[in-house]
Write an enzyme that holds these catalytic residues in place. Structure first.
Site, PDB file in Angstrom:
ATOM      1  N   HIS A  20       4.835 -19.568 -13.964  1.00  0.00           N
ATOM      2  CA  HIS A  20       3.965 -18.584 -14.592  1.00  0.00           C
ATOM      3  C   HIS A  20       2.722 -18.348 -13.739  1.00  0.00           C
ATOM      4  O   HIS A  20       2.056 -19.296 -13.334  1.00  0.00           O
ATOM      5  CB  HIS A  20       3.581 -19.063 -15.990  1.00  0.00           C
ATOM      6  CG  HIS A  20       2.830 -18.059 -16.774  1.00  0.00           C
ATOM      7  ND1 HIS A  20       1.802 -18.406 -17.601  1.00  0.00           N
ATOM      8  CD2 HIS A  20       2.951 -16.714 -16.873  1.00  0.00           C
ATOM      9  CE1 HIS A  20       1.316 -17.316 -18.175  1.00  0.00           C
ATOM     10  NE2 HIS A  20       1.998 -16.272 -17.749  1.00  0.00           N
ATOM     11  N   ASP A  28       5.666  -3.082   3.152  1.00  0.00           N
ATOM     12  CA  ASP A  28       6.258  -2.170   4.124  1.00  0.00           C
ATOM     13  C   ASP A  28       6.451  -2.903   5.447  1.00  0.00           C
ATOM     14  O   ASP A  28       6.125  -4.087   5.576  1.00  0.00           O
ATOM     15  CB  ASP A  28       5.403  -0.905   4.274  1.00  0.00           C
ATOM     16  CG  ASP A  28       3.976  -1.168   4.753  1.00  0.00           C
ATOM     17  OD1 ASP A  28       3.732  -2.182   5.441  1.00  0.00           O
ATOM     18  OD2 ASP A  28       3.096  -0.336   4.456  1.00  0.00           O
ATOM     19  N   HIS A 106      -7.430  -2.106   0.601  1.00  0.00           N
ATOM     20  CA  HIS A 106      -6.325  -2.586   1.437  1.00  0.00           C
ATOM     21  C   HIS A 106      -6.708  -3.888   2.143  1.00  0.00           C
ATOM     22  O   HIS A 106      -5.876  -4.798   2.270  1.00  0.00           O
ATOM     23  CB  HIS A 106      -5.923  -1.514   2.448  1.00  0.00           C
ATOM     24  CG  HIS A 106      -4.732  -1.882   3.268  1.00  0.00           C
ATOM     25  ND1 HIS A 106      -3.500  -2.149   2.715  1.00  0.00           N
ATOM     26  CD2 HIS A 106      -4.576  -2.043   4.605  1.00  0.00           C
ATOM     27  CE1 HIS A 106      -2.638  -2.450   3.672  1.00  0.00           C
ATOM     28  NE2 HIS A 106      -3.270  -2.397   4.834  1.00  0.00           N
ATOM     29  N   TYR A 128       0.855   2.040   3.164  1.00  0.00           N
ATOM     30  CA  TYR A 128       0.349   1.289   2.008  1.00  0.00           C
ATOM     31  C   TYR A 128       1.411   0.989   0.950  1.00  0.00           C
ATOM     32  O   TYR A 128       1.081   0.707  -0.203  1.00  0.00           O
ATOM     33  CB  TYR A 128      -0.851   2.000   1.369  1.00  0.00           C
ATOM     34  CG  TYR A 128      -1.965   2.245   2.341  1.00  0.00           C
ATOM     35  CD1 TYR A 128      -2.777   1.211   2.775  1.00  0.00           C
ATOM     36  CD2 TYR A 128      -2.190   3.526   2.860  1.00  0.00           C
ATOM     37  CE1 TYR A 128      -3.789   1.429   3.695  1.00  0.00           C
ATOM     38  CE2 TYR A 128      -3.205   3.755   3.783  1.00  0.00           C
ATOM     39  CZ  TYR A 128      -3.995   2.704   4.190  1.00  0.00           C
ATOM     40  OH  TYR A 128      -5.000   2.919   5.095  1.00  0.00           O
ATOM     41  N   ALA A 129       2.685   1.032   1.314  1.00  0.00           N
ATOM     42  CA  ALA A 129       3.773   0.734   0.368  1.00  0.00           C
ATOM     43  C   ALA A 129       3.902  -0.779   0.224  1.00  0.00           C
ATOM     44  O   ALA A 129       4.803  -1.409   0.781  1.00  0.00           O
ATOM     45  CB  ALA A 129       5.073   1.364   0.835  1.00  0.00           C
ATOM     46  N   ASN A 130       2.969  -1.340  -0.516  1.00  0.00           N
ATOM     47  CA  ASN A 130       2.878  -2.787  -0.703  1.00  0.00           C
ATOM     48  C   ASN A 130       2.518  -3.081  -2.152  1.00  0.00           C
ATOM     49  O   ASN A 130       1.744  -2.340  -2.767  1.00  0.00           O
ATOM     50  CB  ASN A 130       1.786  -3.383   0.195  1.00  0.00           C
ATOM     51  CG  ASN A 130       1.923  -2.971   1.638  1.00  0.00           C
ATOM     52  OD1 ASN A 130       2.923  -3.257   2.275  1.00  0.00           O
ATOM     53  ND2 ASN A 130       0.918  -2.272   2.165  1.00  0.00           N
TER      54      ASN A 130
END
Length: 139
Positions: A20, A28, A106, A128-130
């Site tokens: 948990h 990316d 970022h 920024y595909a994170n």
């Protein structure tokens, strides 16, 4: 907590051992990954696998309760950001629980990845595909 079966043994193991509030990052192809953090490199060629396909596979396995993204993701890559938000909202409906969304710069996101149990690198080449997923519980 693990929910189903993944083919990738390394990824399956990481998800199965999450407690948990433990975190994993899906990124990316360009996000720097801290040396001390486990790297699960799925990238084959640019675009394979995609960020969204990887997110779908992980969401099929992992109960999440929180999400962290860079503010720049929504601004610079709004279509992919909206696709991710749609998947998260769908996950809320499936599990019947609210999933908290948080945004940081970022630079702060990159620092935050140091807390992840693992970073899963995709072939995605969209800026920024994170995302960082925080593990929830299935009960």
């Amino acid at each position: 907590m693990k929910k189903n079966a993944l083919i990738n043994a390394e990824l399956s193991y990481v998800v199965a051992t999450l407690g948990h509030t433990d975190e994993i990052t899906i990124c990316d192809a360009g996000l720097p990954i801290p040396d001390e953090t486990q790297r699960i490199d799925l990238a084959l060629i640019p675009g394979v696998p995609t960020f969204i396909d990887t997110v779908k596979a992980v969401l099929g396995e992992m109960q999440i309760e929180g999400v962290v993204m860079a503010e720049e993701f929504a601004q610079v890559s709004p279509d992919l950001h909206q696709a991710l938000i749609a998947l998260i909202r769908n996950e809320e409906l499936l599990c019947g629980k609210k999933i908290t969304l948080s945004y940081v710069s970022h630079e702060a996101f990159k620092v935050h990845t140091q807390d992840s149990k693992a970073v899963i690198r995709t072939g995605e080449c969209t800026p920024y595909a994170n995302v960082i997923f925080q593990s929830g519980v299935v009960f």
